[in-house]
Enzyme design. Structure first.
Site, short mmCIF file in Angstrom:
data_model
loop_
_atom_site.label_atom_id
_atom_site.label_comp_id
_atom_site.label_asym_id
_atom_site.label_seq_id
_atom_site.Cartn_x
_atom_site.Cartn_y
_atom_site.Cartn_z
N CYS A 193 0.86 -1.19 0.00
CA CYS A 193 0.00 0.00 0.00
C CYS A 193 0.90 1.24 0.00
O CYS A 193 1.69 1.43 0.93
CB CYS A 193 -0.92 0.01 1.21
SG CYS A 193 -2.08 1.38 1.13
N CYS A 212 -3.48 6.93 -4.90
CA CYS A 212 -3.10 5.50 -4.83
C CYS A 212 -1.65 5.27 -5.25
O CYS A 212 -1.32 5.30 -6.45
CB CYS A 212 -4.04 4.63 -5.66
SG CYS A 212 -3.84 2.87 -5.34
O1 PYC Z 1 -1.90 3.86 -1.98
O2 PYC Z 1 -1.33 1.92 -2.82
C1 PYC Z 1 -2.13 2.64 -2.27
C2 PYC Z 1 -3.44 2.09 -1.86
C3 PYC Z 1 -3.91 0.84 -2.11
C4 PYC Z 1 -5.17 0.76 -1.53
C5 PYC Z 1 -5.43 1.97 -0.93
N1 PYC Z 1 -4.35 2.77 -1.13
#
Ligand code: PYC
Length: 310
Positions: free
Chosen positions: A87, A235
Site C-alpha cells: 500500500c 493510490c
Molecule cells: O496507496 O497503494 C495505495 C493504496 C492501495 C489501496 C489503498 N491505497
C-alpha cells in the site's frame, strides 16, 4: 478487556490506522506469516474489528510493523476484507508516523527506512518539508484486454499491470469527480468482473484514468479497492502501475516526473528508474497524523468484530 492502541493519519485524504499494540498472539513473525493468517476467516475478523464500524469505517487501511530478515522492519497492510499485498499511501503514512514518534513505536534512526512488505522491500525517506518518498517494488505492465464491446465508455485497451497490487487500468469517458463516486464505484466493479471473466483473476484494484483537471498535473484517476471502497488518495500502487504502463509505451522517460491527481484532486509525484525488464517507481506524498487512540473491546460486545460487511 482487549485493548488496541492506534495512531491514525491520512495521506492525501486516504486514512491509515497504524496498530501500536494489541496484535493477536498467533506466533506470526514475518509479513508473509502475518498475511497468511490475516487471510483466514479469523484473520479477516481481526482486520474488521480494528478498522470497521463502530471503531472505524470501511475505507481505513490498517498497518503494523513486524519482524524482517531483509529490511529494517516488516510491515503488514490490511483493509476491510483482509491483507493487502502493498500500500503506497499507507507506506507514506507509516513513515510519517515513525517520524512523528510514539512511545510504542521504534525511533526512526535516520531519514531513511527500509520496509519488507508481502511483495518485497520498499525503501522510504522523509524530506525536511515532511514529504515522504519511497522506492516501490518492481512494477510492470503484463498485458492489455479489449473491453470495448462490453463498455461503450472504454475505447482503448484495458491494461493489466502490477505496481505492488494488481490493477486493471481503463481510460473511460466518465467524469472522475467526487459527485460521480457512486457511478464510478458501480462501473469499476463491472470492469473488475469483466477482467476476471477473461482470466485475469489476480486483479483486485481497478483504476479509471482521464486527463488531469488541474493543468499542473499529468493525469487523474479513480481507484476501486478490493473491499468495494475507493481510494481517497491518488493510490501509490496504482500510480506505480500507471507509470509502468507509461514506461512500456515510451510515454514517460526514466527520471521524468508524472504528477498523479486522485479523484479528490490531491497529488502524488512519481518517477521511475529501470531495473532490467522491470521499472522501480518512486512515489512522493505527504501524510498528517489525525488521532492517537485506544480501542476497547468489552466482554459481550456483539460488534467486537466490527459491523458485518453490508
Ligand atoms: O496507496 O497503494 C495505495 C493504496 C492501495 C489501496 C489503498 N491505497
Amino acid at each position: 478487556m482487549r485493548q488496541v492502541h492506534v495512531l491514525d493519519s491520512h495521506t492525501a485524504g486516504e486514512s491509515t490506522r497504524l496498530v501500536l499494540s494489541g496484535l493477536p498472539d498467533w506466533g506470526c513473525r514475518t509479513p508473509k506469516e502475518w498475511c497468511d493468517r490475516l487471510s483466514t476467516p479469523e484473520g479477516v475478523r481481526w482486520c474488521r474489528s480494528v478498522l470497521a464500524e463502530p471503531r472505524g469505517n470501511e475505507a481505513i487501511v490498517g498497518a503494523f510493523l513486524c519482524d524482517s530478515t531483509t529490511a529494517d522492519y516488516g510491515v503488514v497492510y490490511f483493509n476491510n476484507v483482509g491483507p493487502l499485498r502493498m500500500c503506497g499511501h499507507a507506506t507514506i503514512g507509516v513513515v510519517h508516523c515513525l517520524a512523528h514518534g510514539d512511545p510504542l513505536l521504534p525511533r526512526l534512526a535516520g531519514i531513511s527506512v527500509s520496509l519488507e512488505t508481502q511483495v518485497g522491500v520498499v525503501v522510504a525517506e522523509r524530506g525536511p518539508d515532511g514529504t515522504v518518498s519511497f522506492e516501490n517494488v518492481a512494477s510492470y505492465r503484463k498485458t492489455a484486454l479489449d473491453l470495448s464491446d462490453t463498455f461503450s465508455e472504454i475505447t482503448k485497451p484495458v491494461e493489466i499491470a502490477f505496481g505492488g497490487n494488481w490493477f486493471a487500468l481503463a481510460e473511460a469517458s466518465l467524469r472522475l469527480d467526487p459527485a460521480s463516486i457512486p457511478t464510478l464505484l458501480a462501473f469499476s466493479v463491472r470492469v473488475r468482473e469483466a477482467v476476471h471473466a477473461l482470466g485475469e483473476t489476480q486483479v483486485d484494484h481497478v483504476e479509471l484514468t482521464c486527463k488531469a483537471h488541474n493543468p499542473a498535473n499529468s493525469g487523474r484517476n479513480f481507484v476501486l479497492c478490493p473491499g468495494l471502497e475507493w481510494d481517497r488518495s491518488p493510490c501509490g500502487t496504482g500510480t506505480s502501475a500507471k507509470v509502468a504502463c507509461l514506461a512500456h509505451h515510451g510515454l514517460l522517460a526514466e527520471g521524468e516526473t508524472w504528477r498523479q491527481e486522485g479523484v479528490l484532486g490531491t497529488v502524488f509525484e512519481a518517477s521511475y528508474r529501470r531495473d532490467g525488464e522491470a521499472i522501480i517507481p518512486r512515489i512522493s506524498g505527504q501524510a498528517w497524523v489525525t488521532a492517537r487512540s485506544e480501542l476497547r473491546f468489552e466482554e459481550g460486545d456483539l460488534f467486537a468484530g466490527g459491523l458485518p460487511p453490508i
